[in-house]
Scaffold this active site. Sequence first.
Site, PDB file in Angstrom:
ATOM      1  N   ARG A 156     -11.976  -2.397  -4.555  1.00  0.00           N
ATOM      2  CA  ARG A 156     -10.647  -2.950  -4.825  1.00  0.00           C
ATOM      3  C   ARG A 156     -10.336  -4.062  -3.823  1.00  0.00           C
ATOM      4  O   ARG A 156      -9.729  -5.075  -4.162  1.00  0.00           O
ATOM      5  CB  ARG A 156      -9.593  -1.845  -4.776  1.00  0.00           C
ATOM      6  N   LYS A 258      -3.877  -5.357  -4.011  1.00  0.00           N
ATOM      7  CA  LYS A 258      -3.049  -4.798  -2.935  1.00  0.00           C
ATOM      8  C   LYS A 258      -2.812  -5.855  -1.866  1.00  0.00           C
ATOM      9  O   LYS A 258      -3.198  -5.696  -0.703  1.00  0.00           O
ATOM     10  CB  LYS A 258      -3.754  -3.551  -2.357  1.00  0.00           C
ATOM     11  N   GLU A 294       5.561   0.436 -12.403  1.00  0.00           N
ATOM     12  CA  GLU A 294       5.220   1.423 -11.374  1.00  0.00           C
ATOM     13  C   GLU A 294       6.328   1.476 -10.328  1.00  0.00           C
ATOM     14  O   GLU A 294       7.325   0.762 -10.423  1.00  0.00           O
ATOM     15  CB  GLU A 294       3.870   1.120 -10.751  1.00  0.00           C
TER      16      GLU A 294
END
Length: 411
Positions: A156, A258, A294
């Site tokens: 990620r 992220k 989210e």
Amino acid sequence: MAAAAAAAAKRALLPWARNGHHALARVIGSGSGSGSFRGEFATAGRRWSLLQCRWRSSLPAQLESTDKSDEDSGGDIDWDNLGFRLTPTDYMYVMRCSLEDGVFSRGELGRYGNIELSPCSGVINYGQGLFEGMKAYRRSDMQGYMLFRPEENARRMQHGADRMCMPSPSVEQFVHAVKQTVLANRRWVPPQGKGALYIRPLLIGSGPILGVAPAPEYTFLIYASPVGNYFKKGLAPISLVVEDAIHRTMPGGTGGVKTITNYAPVLKAQIEAKSRGFTDVLYLDAVHKRYIEEVSSCNIFIVKGGVVTTPATVGTILPGITRKSIIELARDRGYQVDERLVSIDDLVGADEVFCTGTAVVVAPVSSVTYQGQRYEFRTGQHTLSQALHTALTSIQMGLAEDKKGWTVAID
Ligand SMILES: *Cc1c(COP(=O)(O)O)cnc(C)c1O
């Protein structure tokens, strides 16, 4: 003069000579370069001396010969009252790379402490940065520690680095660095059942850049802190409020990675929600303002009958590793799991709602408030969220057999 010294060092196979001048700066900075090299480079032009100054001050001190982590855990730590806040630990891991080289070379552990950055660094000026969040648990037999799917975090970060125009460590480098960080700080891993060692890898544009462009140098850094529960009330259900004015991200944006730049813009919504008594904010899609995305730092699931549904990760939602694992565990239990657009109407008609993330694990949602209307959901005994919480944490802590090969032992 620099060229002559470099050639001499190459002959002597000094590490910095093989890896270019950034590795050189590291050798000088860490104080392990020989005095004569240090002197020569200090006079070898402005470029070198600038590098030298910058790198020397920002490197962590050398490991002390007595490794404090060998001491038994315990000490003065109040394991029963760990919340989700920083407890500084002993060591951090640092590895650097220049844009020119494009690859990270050997990193090292140093004492945990402040780092020094150019005021002009890419991360400070333009937000070129990523973070990861992982947990290490103490194994039940008290021998060693467990990581959960660390390669997923590594991948990620690579994906995010690509989006943010940064070089990234290899999966092997990433996982190795995480293991080193846990071992060096092992006295800070909480006893079983009390919490976990939270691990925070960072990838930042640490080099100076004045115009908007990728930074010339990058730092990969990992620090760690023992943590307990993320939300203050522990495993108690959380209450969410749907935000329809402030959006977390938008199509074409960076919601799927992220990056540090996704978080400060929603602090305003989060503070407002907390002041009104809610635990956190549930964000809507920026285009239709109708589909749930989210929560600030976790993914969301709804349960209706035998069907579990979660918003599809189409670029505006962070693809959580907990999310991915929970989808598998729910399917294993016979549930149908759909990843699709989830409207506010789908949400309010659900039996159960829960959030997932490394920090929150699986958090049951007792209520969601939307446009002044409060909707309630089942929590507590015999809920799917509770069963999934138990199933997941049992694997993570080594209490249940890991049939999926998700855990990685550190001995
Ligand atoms: C980190 C994060 C998650 C959860 O991801 P995990 O891999 O499960 O920890 C979800 N949403 C956001 C916005 C996040 O930053």
